[in-house]
Design a protein around this motif. Structure first.
Motif, mmCIF file in Angstrom:
data_model
loop_
_atom_site.group_PDB
_atom_site.id
_atom_site.type_symbol
_atom_site.label_atom_id
_atom_site.label_comp_id
_atom_site.label_asym_id
_atom_site.label_seq_id
_atom_site.Cartn_x
_atom_site.Cartn_y
_atom_site.Cartn_z
ATOM 1 N N SER A 90 39.657 8.157 31.621
ATOM 2 C CA SER A 90 39.783 9.375 32.433
ATOM 3 C C SER A 90 40.723 10.389 31.792
ATOM 4 O O SER A 90 40.807 11.528 32.249
ATOM 5 N N ARG A 91 41.417 9.991 30.733
ATOM 6 C CA ARG A 91 42.404 10.878 30.137
ATOM 7 C C ARG A 91 41.805 11.734 29.028
ATOM 8 O O ARG A 91 42.219 12.863 28.817
ATOM 9 N N ILE A 92 40.810 11.179 28.279
ATOM 10 C CA ILE A 92 40.221 11.911 27.161
ATOM 11 C C ILE A 92 39.111 12.826 27.687
ATOM 12 O O ILE A 92 38.227 12.395 28.421
ATOM 13 N N ARG A 93 39.205 14.096 27.303
ATOM 14 C CA ARG A 93 38.182 15.056 27.742
ATOM 15 C C ARG A 93 36.968 15.023 26.825
ATOM 16 O O ARG A 93 35.831 15.130 27.279
ATOM 17 N N GLY A 94 37.219 14.912 25.501
ATOM 18 C CA GLY A 94 36.095 14.914 24.573
ATOM 19 C C GLY A 94 36.455 14.302 23.240
ATOM 20 O O GLY A 94 37.632 14.271 22.854
ATOM 21 N N LEU A 95 35.407 13.794 22.538
ATOM 22 C CA LEU A 95 35.556 13.267 21.188
ATOM 23 C C LEU A 95 34.612 14.034 20.278
ATOM 24 O O LEU A 95 33.451 14.308 20.639
ATOM 25 N N PHE A 96 35.097 14.356 19.065
ATOM 26 C CA PHE A 96 34.312 15.201 18.168
ATOM 27 C C PHE A 96 34.448 14.686 16.742
ATOM 28 O O PHE A 96 35.508 14.186 16.357
ATOM 29 N N VAL A 97 33.382 14.837 15.984
ATOM 30 C CA VAL A 97 33.376 14.479 14.565
ATOM 31 C C VAL A 97 32.962 15.715 13.786
ATOM 32 O O VAL A 97 31.933 16.331 14.081
ATOM 33 N N TYR A 98 33.822 16.090 12.830
ATOM 34 C CA TYR A 98 33.533 17.248 11.978
ATOM 35 C C TYR A 98 33.377 16.768 10.537
ATOM 36 O O TYR A 98 34.072 15.854 10.088
ATOM 37 N N GLY A 99 32.482 17.441 9.827
ATOM 38 C CA GLY A 99 32.249 17.097 8.441
ATOM 39 C C GLY A 99 33.317 17.670 7.538
ATOM 40 O O GLY A 99 34.239 18.375 7.978
ATOM 41 N N ALA A 100 33.198 17.377 6.238
ATOM 42 C CA ALA A 100 34.183 17.827 5.260
ATOM 43 C C ALA A 100 34.227 19.336 5.170
ATOM 44 O O ALA A 100 35.236 19.909 4.727
ATOM 45 N N ASP A 101 33.140 20.002 5.582
ATOM 46 C CA ASP A 101 33.098 21.457 5.542
ATOM 47 C C ASP A 101 33.442 22.083 6.899
ATOM 48 O O ASP A 101 33.361 23.297 7.067
ATOM 49 N N GLY A 102 33.788 21.266 7.906
ATOM 50 C CA GLY A 102 34.194 21.773 9.203
ATOM 51 C C GLY A 102 33.069 21.866 10.221
ATOM 52 O O GLY A 102 33.326 22.235 11.389
ATOM 53 N N ARG A 103 31.811 21.545 9.813
ATOM 54 C CA ARG A 103 30.707 21.630 10.766
ATOM 55 C C ARG A 103 30.785 20.502 11.793
ATOM 56 O O ARG A 103 31.275 19.417 11.510
ATOM 57 N N TRP A 104 30.274 20.791 12.988
ATOM 58 C CA TRP A 104 30.211 19.792 14.050
ATOM 59 C C TRP A 104 29.105 18.802 13.704
ATOM 60 O O TRP A 104 27.938 19.164 13.568
ATOM 61 N N LEU A 105 29.447 17.537 13.577
ATOM 62 C CA LEU A 105 28.449 16.524 13.265
ATOM 63 C C LEU A 105 28.058 15.720 14.498
ATOM 64 O O LEU A 105 26.896 15.344 14.651
ATOM 65 N N ALA A 106 29.036 15.447 15.360
ATOM 66 C CA ALA A 106 28.743 14.661 16.564
ATOM 67 C C ALA A 106 29.822 14.958 17.601
ATOM 68 O O ALA A 106 30.924 15.378 17.268
ATOM 69 N N SER A 107 29.474 14.713 18.885
ATOM 70 C CA SER A 107 30.458 14.931 19.959
ATOM 71 C C SER A 107 30.029 14.148 21.188
ATOM 72 O O SER A 107 28.896 13.659 21.280
ATOM 73 N N SER A 108 30.964 14.054 22.114
ATOM 74 C CA SER A 108 30.668 13.375 23.373
ATOM 75 C C SER A 108 30.027 14.315 24.385
ATOM 76 O O SER A 108 29.683 13.901 25.499
ATOM 77 N N LEU A 109 29.871 15.585 24.013
ATOM 78 C CA LEU A 109 29.254 16.551 24.914
ATOM 79 C C LEU A 109 27.756 16.278 25.039
ATOM 80 O O LEU A 109 27.119 15.752 24.120
ATOM 81 N N ARG A 110 27.193 16.657 26.158
ATOM 82 C CA ARG A 110 25.746 16.467 26.353
ATOM 83 C C ARG A 110 24.954 17.356 25.406
ATOM 84 O O ARG A 110 23.903 16.957 24.900
ATOM 85 N N THR A 111 25.422 18.575 25.227
ATOM 86 C CA THR A 111 24.770 19.494 24.280
ATOM 87 C C THR A 111 25.830 19.980 23.313
ATOM 88 O O THR A 111 26.924 20.355 23.705
ATOM 89 N N MET A 112 25.507 19.991 22.050
ATOM 90 C CA MET A 112 26.455 20.394 21.018
ATOM 91 C C MET A 112 26.099 21.799 20.551
ATOM 92 O O MET A 112 24.953 22.068 20.167
ATOM 93 N N PRO A 113 27.102 22.733 20.619
ATOM 94 C CA PRO A 113 26.810 24.118 20.210
ATOM 95 C C PRO A 113 26.343 24.172 18.759
ATOM 96 O O PRO A 113 26.863 23.471 17.891
#
Length: 496
Positions: free
Chosen positions: A103-126
């Motif tokens: 209940s404490r963590i709002r979101g988890l995100f994985v970014y690539g070496a170039d800063g792009r969003w690769l994965a997230s806990s969000l239902r839809t990733m921008p």
């Protein structure tokens, strides 16, 4: 005890009573002031202890929350370095499951070496989002220390809310930088937790970075997150300390508070828990007002009672003094009576014996007073005695000279410290003063006006308690008075 000291002793009673009342009032006020000061210290000490315990509890909660997030990050990094990012769908589901379990963590995100969003806990990733500009991303690009990084609070690019970020670097099979894994915790999560504590209307709990930036605050979290306290006196006073107590005026709302601060173990954060000094002391001020009012009323009552008692003592003393004066005063002439005459003669005799001085005595008798009474009546006779007494009193100018009514129409004048010449002059002045009254006395054998005959005697007392010698002084004056009468009246005779 002498007669004088006996008279002075009662006069001291009102003064002693007032001094006692004043001492009681001062002691009462001092005791109450000490009690109020002590209760004031206890109120502040109690608040400081409460804040110290609260700061310890809140710092532990912050550490637990961040350690939990760090544990999740470590698991994600292990997965990425073991299995890689693909397939993305499975990674997204894994991240969402991890967030769901906490209940404490709002979101988890994985970014690539170039800063792009690769994965997230969000239902839809921008689409097209890149976090290469974020401070935490640049930090992991530069440093390969294997440690998590707590960044300053930032506004999420997904919904604009303030978040606290904790991130870790992950690497590829060759040990090169492959990207960043990030866990976000809403600043509001901490503010909501802090809001559960009752710190009054003006109490505050804040989570602050070591650089002075506010990470979370209750109340008014949204209005203060990201604000820097680095330039404030408050932050300068707590910088470099692990924990402590502090009284300060808030740089945020200018409210004076009592606080405790404590470092968050393992992270560059500190917790400040504070209560408004005004609210801490509200109950004390109410009690102080009540006790102060009661003390004031009690002191006033004590003063009024003491004043009343002192006045009653003075009135009683005055009444006793008047009674004593009446007991020593002849009611007709206002001179000392026979009893007072004897007391004064005894006291002056003792003083003369002690100091080696003389004492003189005049015995004064109104000539042909019986015939005056028979001719003019008793009322005129009383008036005559009053006028003669006043003439005698006017002649007794020295403080120790004591005129007295010895009996009937006979009066006496005690003259301490006088010599024989002075004694004769005094006796003559009395005789002339009576003649100067010009009281008509047609039956007088000495002339047309009232006159007196005076017998005078003088001695040097040898012993303070010699009653026989005192009697001899009186008898000598009486004998001299008899001589003056026998010689034709209206004259002075000195004792042989």
């Amino acid at each position: 005890m002498t007669d004088r000291s006996q008279r002075q002793a009662p006069r001291l009673l009102p003064i002693l009573l007032q001094a006692f009342v004043l001492a009681v009032c001062l002691a009462f006020v001092a005791t109450e002031a000490w009690r109020l000061a002590d209760s004031h210290r206890q109120a502040e000490a109690g608040a400081e202890q409460d804040m110290s315990n609260l700061a310890k509890s809140v710092s532990r909660q912050a550490a637990d929350s961040l350690l939990l997030a760090d544990g999740v990050l470590t698991g994600v990094v292990d997965r990425l370095e073991t299995f890689g990012v693909q397939p993305v769908g499975e990674l997204n589901a894994f991240l969402a499951e991890e967030v769901e379990r906490s209940s404490r963590i709002r979101g988890l995100f994985v970014y690539g070496a170039d800063g792009r969003w690769l994965a997230s806990s969000l239902r839809t990733m921008p689409a097209g989002q890149n976090n290469q500009d974020r401070l935490y991303f640049r930090h992991h690009q530069r440093f390969d220390d294997g440690r998590s990084y707590l960044g300053p609070p930032i506004q999420s690019r997904s919904d604009g809310r303030w978040i606290i970020t904790l991130s870790r670097r992950y690497e590829d099979a060759d040990g090169r930088f492959a990207g960043v894994v990030l866990a976000s915790i809403e600043a509001q999560y901490f503010a909501d937790f802090y809001a559960d504590f009752d710190l009054g209307h003006q109490g505050v709990i804040a989570l602050v970075g070591q650089d002075g930036v506010i990470y979370a605050r209750s109340p008014d979290n949204e209005g203060n997150v990201g604000r820097s306290l680095a330039a404030t006196d408050l932050f300068r006073r707590i910088r470099g300390h692990h924990d402590g107590l502090l009284a300060y005026r808030s740089p945020v709302d200018q409210i004076e508070r009592l606080s405790s601060f404590r470092r968050v173990d393992g992270f560059p954060l500190m917790v400040i828990a504070a209560e408004s000094r005004n609210e801490v002391l509200a109950a004390w001020r109410k009690a102080a007002w009540v006790h102060g009012t009661l003390t004031l009323v009690s002191v006033l009552l004590c003063v009024v009672l003491g004043t009343w008692l002192a006045r009653q003592l003075r009135l009683r003393e005055l009444a006793e003094s008047r009674m004593a004066q009446l007991a020593r005063t002849d009611s007709l002439t206002g001179l000392a009576n026979r009893r007072a005459f004897e007391e004064v003669l005894e006291n002056e005799w003792a003083r003369a014996a002690r100091q080696g001085t003389s004492i003189g005595l005049l015995m004064i008798d109104v000539d042909d007073f019986k015939s005056f009474n028979d001719t003019y009546g008793h009322q005129a006779g009383d008036l005559c005695l009053k006028r003669v007494a006043e003439a005698v009193r006017q002649c007794a100018r020295r403080p120790a000279d004591t005129p007295a009514r010895y009996g009937g129409e006979e009066m006496a004048l005690i003259l301490p410290g006088i010599d024989l010449q002075g004694l004769g002059e005094m006796a003559e002045s009395v005789r002339l003063a009576v003649l100067a009254l010009a009281v008509p006395h047609m039956e007088s054998r000495t002339g047309r006006f009232l006159s007196v005959s005076i017998g005078a005697s003088l001695t040097h007392p040898r012993s303070r308690e010699d009653a026989e010698a005192r009697d001899q002084l009186i008898r000598a004056a009486d004998d001299a008075l008899y001589d003056a009468k026998a010689a034709g009246r209206n004259r002075v005779a000195l004792a042989r």
